[in-house]
Design a protein around this motif. Structure first.
Motif, PDB file in Angstrom:
ATOM      1  N   ILE A  14      39.920  71.004  28.317  1.00  0.00           N
ATOM      2  CA  ILE A  14      39.577  70.138  28.939  1.00  0.00           C
ATOM      3  C   ILE A  14      39.851  69.669  30.490  1.00  0.00           C
ATOM      4  N   GLN A  15      40.919  70.409  30.798  1.00  0.00           N
ATOM      5  CA  GLN A  15      40.591  70.841  32.410  1.00  0.00           C
ATOM      6  C   GLN A  15      39.347  71.055  33.066  1.00  0.00           C
ATOM      7  N   PHE A  16      39.800  72.658  32.261  1.00  0.00           N
ATOM      8  CA  PHE A  16      38.512  74.089  33.240  1.00  0.00           C
ATOM      9  C   PHE A  16      36.916  72.495  32.668  1.00  0.00           C
ATOM     10  N   ARG A  17      36.549  72.119  31.946  1.00  0.00           N
ATOM     11  CA  ARG A  17      35.327  72.024  31.823  1.00  0.00           C
ATOM     12  C   ARG A  17      35.132  70.329  32.987  1.00  0.00           C
ATOM     13  N   ASP A  18      36.190  69.251  33.379  1.00  0.00           N
ATOM     14  CA  ASP A  18      36.283  68.549  34.056  1.00  0.00           C
ATOM     15  C   ASP A  18      36.026  69.540  35.390  1.00  0.00           C
ATOM     16  N   ASP A  19      36.962  70.280  35.585  1.00  0.00           N
ATOM     17  CA  ASP A  19      36.489  70.954  36.600  1.00  0.00           C
ATOM     18  C   ASP A  19      35.461  71.976  37.498  1.00  0.00           C
ATOM     19  N   THR A  20      34.508  72.115  36.375  1.00  0.00           N
ATOM     20  CA  THR A  20      33.456  72.712  36.472  1.00  0.00           C
ATOM     21  C   THR A  20      32.397  71.936  36.650  1.00  0.00           C
ATOM     22  N   VAL A  21      32.123  70.233  35.769  1.00  0.00           N
ATOM     23  CA  VAL A  21      31.503  69.831  36.426  1.00  0.00           C
ATOM     24  C   VAL A  21      31.477  69.244  37.498  1.00  0.00           C
ATOM     25  N   ARG A  22      32.924  68.805  37.797  1.00  0.00           N
ATOM     26  CA  ARG A  22      33.091  68.815  39.089  1.00  0.00           C
ATOM     27  C   ARG A  22      32.526  69.006  40.248  1.00  0.00           C
ATOM     28  N   THR A  23      32.568  70.301  40.345  1.00  0.00           N
ATOM     29  CA  THR A  23      32.458  71.982  41.156  1.00  0.00           C
ATOM     30  C   THR A  23      31.193  71.709  41.476  1.00  0.00           C
TER      31      THR A  23
END
Ligand SMILES: Nc1nc2c(ncn2[C@@H]2O[C@H](COP(=O)(O)OP(=O)(O)O)[C@@H](O)[C@H]2O)c(=O)[nH]1
Lengths: 301, 500
Positions: free
Chosen positions: A72-81
């Motif tokens: 979930i952390q990775f998902r949110d980081d990817t979407v933001r970046t």
């Protein structure tokens, strides 16, 4: 003389071609983003296909609420970046009925939280094409999939009446009630996916790399304890082991493998030398012969 | 690859072919797509299974499952390699293969894609689809029975749909005592069969799938045979590496914009190469421009060639969109109004002269004002019978009259831009697939465009009539859209310009 294109170059170009076709052919596509390595490659290829334009479709994550926290952390980081448009959908009805992967069988759980959840999300937003990262090398029923795969009303797949595909001509025209599943990675193998991740230096969820993690052994498989919802049963002992994942899903249903491969190069090397197929780690596929085929007929990806 | 790693599973009991770890960036292995075809029981599954077993990077758990299986063949002496090639449940229930299956394997220097197609006459269409994706085909026969009508049909189909290299695998040589005389007989039958086709090469190889003779390793039982093994012959790759002087083609898929001043025409180069500064033309409008940039997310390129997916930025704004084929000025595609074609009927629903089929080329969708079936081809005798209709699995010659001009090539010159499918405008189904034999600028049977004016199809008109049942219904957008497009297509097919 120029060198021939490598097979990764050819696979990349083919996937980009598929992305551009589907964007032109469908009214409202969506990219099924499941956070794993295949989704990572899928997303990267989509960005290449439309660069410098923005992605002409949103991402959809069907969240069962049982993903590893690092996912979930990775998902949110990817979407933001990357500045992406992400829709998260959870089957609220399934949650209300208390369907979880620990007290229910993998097939019931997968059907309610994944298959039904996916259908709800597609219907709610009126998506006419869902792009997925499935590959033909994964499983026997996948080996017969089309690149543009059509679903009748109710999202049903009929393996006996698949639309023929000839040359690179992708006919995306829908009949009444139909929707499509699109598989740009059809011709990739697990090895290609890792080789490409290494070549393009893509970030993936850290769970793919070996680390010391709290684990238990259950039915001969190693499970990683991700939060308080999965705890050792009497007789089971929590042990720290050096493990990684070849495939990622809901954590109580995804087995880890013992490994020292802690870098991308080591993972590529291990994958190229692997002696077992990746789906061994997915408990849902072991239910019965033809399990995947049945799930697909019911509308699973 | 300096990081040490531990092997997780136990080592293989039988030695596997050495697998070199290829550095990703220098991985320039060729990709060879192989179609396999044969009649039931000739041993196709066994042959593919044996090839995987001997030459591929098959996983150890798959090998182990096979070793543990109680199934044995040849009086219990050999593993049943066909079990490695399992099909759909629906197929296992019927005991036959009904659809194409795709399999992938690597050897040290090649990537193979096996396209496994069913052999029955009633699945001719699946074979035709498979052939359209293949570089080389393996036709399998039983040495005891020799070349039968089925093989003749297969060869004709392969020829029609552009497969240029064929291998006749003469299987079950053990059952004819590994006889050279028998093999030579079949080799001559093959020559008689293939001389009238356009194959670049057609060779026969004597094999025994179960024992692996001449599959990946030279047979000890057939010392008289000095030719290549099946694997060697497959690995020969494309015999006609297309030359540097082939003409440039890039079908435009879409125009990409960044919201500022970038406008790139996106597509995959299907033939030839292009460099910054080169002139390109749109054969239909006659407009030309020069390439200002070859853009990709990884940076601009100075040149690009067949197989690459790129975006071209032109030095001036010409009216080009999806469906256009950009080409070099010399040897441009034909802006066609009429096509002579050869097609295979794929749909269970027979040809319908009033169906208003649409022509789908690599990126264009064109209404057809007329489809005329001229004759049917008997694949076995290659004789033509005059006809005015066709049904599933028929091979027909057809004349297609286009509602408007589109750029197209003849299939033998340019396979990627010389092939098409026909689409049913109502169901969306792909009803036929075919190749262009001849493309002409003018339609011989001209119909007149009545008014010349453009018709505007509006939401209101649709809501009053054809979509009345959808008004105010939530989630009906897609169906509305589909009907709107279907109506527009019908009008266009009647040669009325429509906007909506
Ligand atoms: N003696 C002998 N039998 C073979 C050989 N190859 C296949 N068979 C047998 O022929 C039968 C049909 O083979 P299978 O691979 O299932 O055929 P398919 O229907 O073409 O896929 C099986 O009983 C095989 O064991 C061979 O080289 N020699």
């Amino acid at each position: 003389m120029t060198a021939p294109l490598s097979h990764l170059d050819l696979l990349e170009a083919e996937s980009i071609h598929i992305f551009r076709e589907l964007a032109a052919e469908f009214r409202k596509p969506v990219l099924m983003y499941s956070i794993g390595k295949d989704s990572t490659v899928l997303l990267h290829l989509a960005r290449k296909a439309f660069w410098p334009a923005k992605l002409p479709f949103p991402l959809l994550h069907v969240d069962t609420t049982w993903k590893f926290r690092e996912m979930i952390q990775f998902r949110d980081d990817t979407v933001r970046t990357l500045g992406l448009d992400l829709i998260v959908h959870t089957n609220a009805d399934g949650i209300a009925r208390g369907i979880d992967p620990i007290s229910h069988s993998p097939s019931v759980y997968t059907d309610v939280m994944k298959t039904q959840g996916l259908k709800q999300a597609l219907d709610k937003h009126g998506f006419d094409a869902a792009i997925g990262g499935a590959r033909r090398d994964e499983e026997a029923s996948r080996a017969k999939e089309r690149v543009f795969s059509f679903r009748a009303a109710g999202h049903r797949w009929d393996p006996r009446h698949q639309r023929p595909e000839m040359w690179n001509l992708l006919n995306g025209r829908l009949g009444a009630g139909e929707s499509a599943r699109i598989f740009p990675l059809s011709n990739w193998t697990e090895k290609d996916v890792w080789r490409y991740i290494a070549r393009e230096r893509l970030a993936v969820v850290p769970l793919y790399f070996a680390a010391d993690r709290p684990t238990i052994e259950r039915n001969g498989q190693l499970l990683v304890l991700d939060d308080h919802r999965l705890t050792p049963k009497p007789g089971e002992h929590g042990t720290t082991r050096r493990v990684r994942f070849r495939t990622l899903g809901c954590y109580p249903l995804t087995a880890a493998v013992a490994s020292d491969a802690a870098t991308i190069d080591a993972v590529v090397a291990e994958t190229l030398a692997a002696t077992t197929s990746e789906r061994v780690g997915r408990l849902i596929d072991h239910d019965s012969a033809g399990a995947m085929e049945k799930k697909k007929q019911d509308g699973y990806f | 690859m300096s990081t040490p790693h531990r092997r997780v599973a136990t080592r293989a009991a039988t030695p596997r072919p050495p697998l070199t770890i290829v550095q990703p960036d220098t991985d320039t292995r060729e990709m060879i797509r192989v179609l396999t075809c044969g009649s039931v029981d000739d041993g196709k599954s066994t042959l593919i299974g044996r090839l995987l077993w001997d030459a591929s990077d098959l996983f150890e758990d798959q090998r182990e499952t096979l070793r543990k299986s109680p199934r044995r063949v040849l009086d219990g002496t050999h593993l049943d390699y066909s079990l490695l090639v399992d099909g759909l449940l629906a197929e296992r229930e019927q005991g036959i293969t009904i659809d194409i299956a795709w399999r992938y394997f690597d050897t040290a220097d090649r990537r193979f894609v096996i396209i496994d197609s069913p052999g029955h006459t009633q699945y001719t269409r699946n074979m035709a689809s498979g052939a359209s994706h293949a570089d080389v085909a393996v036709m399998l026969i039983d040495a005891r029975h020799g070349i039968k009508s089925q093989t003749r049909r297969h060869a004709a189909l392969l020829d029609l749909f552009g497969v240029r290299r064929v291998i006749l695998a003469v299987n079950k040589m053990d059952l004819v005592g590994f006889s050279e005389a028998r093999f030579r007989e079949i080799e001559i039958e093959l020559k008689t069969l293939t001389w009238r086709f356009h194959f670049a090469d057609a060779v026969a190889i004597p094999v025994a799938a179960v024992t692996g003779d001449n599959v990946a390793a030279k047979s000890k039982s057939m010392p008289w045979y000095n030719g290549p093994t099946l694997l060697d012959q497959l690995g020969r790759g494309h015999t006609t590496p297309r030359t540097a002087d082939e003409s440039f083609r890039m079908p435009v898929q879409t125009a990409l914009r960044d919201g500022q001043d970038f406008r790139g025409l996106a597509g995959t180069i299907s033939s030839g190469k292009i460099a910054v500064g080169d002139e390109i033309i749109d054969a239909v409008s006659g407009h030309s421009a020069r390439v200002a940039r070859i853009a990709t997310m990884d940076g601009d390129l100075r040149t690009a060639r067949r197989g690459q997916a790129i975006a071209l930025v032109l030095d001036r704004d010409i009216d080009v969109s999806r469906g256009t084929i950009l080409s070099s000025r010399a040897n441009a595609p034909t802006p066609a109004r009429q096509l002579e074609t050869r097609l295979i009927w794929l749909s269970e629903r027979p040809f319908d002269a009033n169906a208003h089929y649409l022509l789908r080329t690599v990126t264009d969708l064109v209404p057809l004002s007329k489809v005329a079936i001229n004759d049917l081809l008997d694949l076995e005798t290659l004789a033509h019978t005059p006809a005015d209709g066709c049904t599933v699995n028929d091979i027909a010659s057809a004349t297609l009259t286009l509602g408007r001009a589109t750029a197209i090539d003849t299939f033998t010159d340019q396979p990627a831009t010389g092939a098409f499918v026909l689409v049913d405008p109502i169901t969306g189904a792909t009803v036929a697939g075919g190749v262009v034999i001849l493309a002409s600028h003018v339609a011989t049977t001209q119909t007149v465009n009545t008014t010349g004016a453009t018709f505007r199809l509006t939401r209101e008109q649709l809501e009053r009539g054809v979509c009345a049942d959808l008004v105010g219904k939530p989630g009906s957008e897609a169906e509305f859209d589909r009907r709107a497009r279907a109506v527009a297509d019908l009008l266009r097919a009647a040669r009325i310009d429509v906007e909506f």
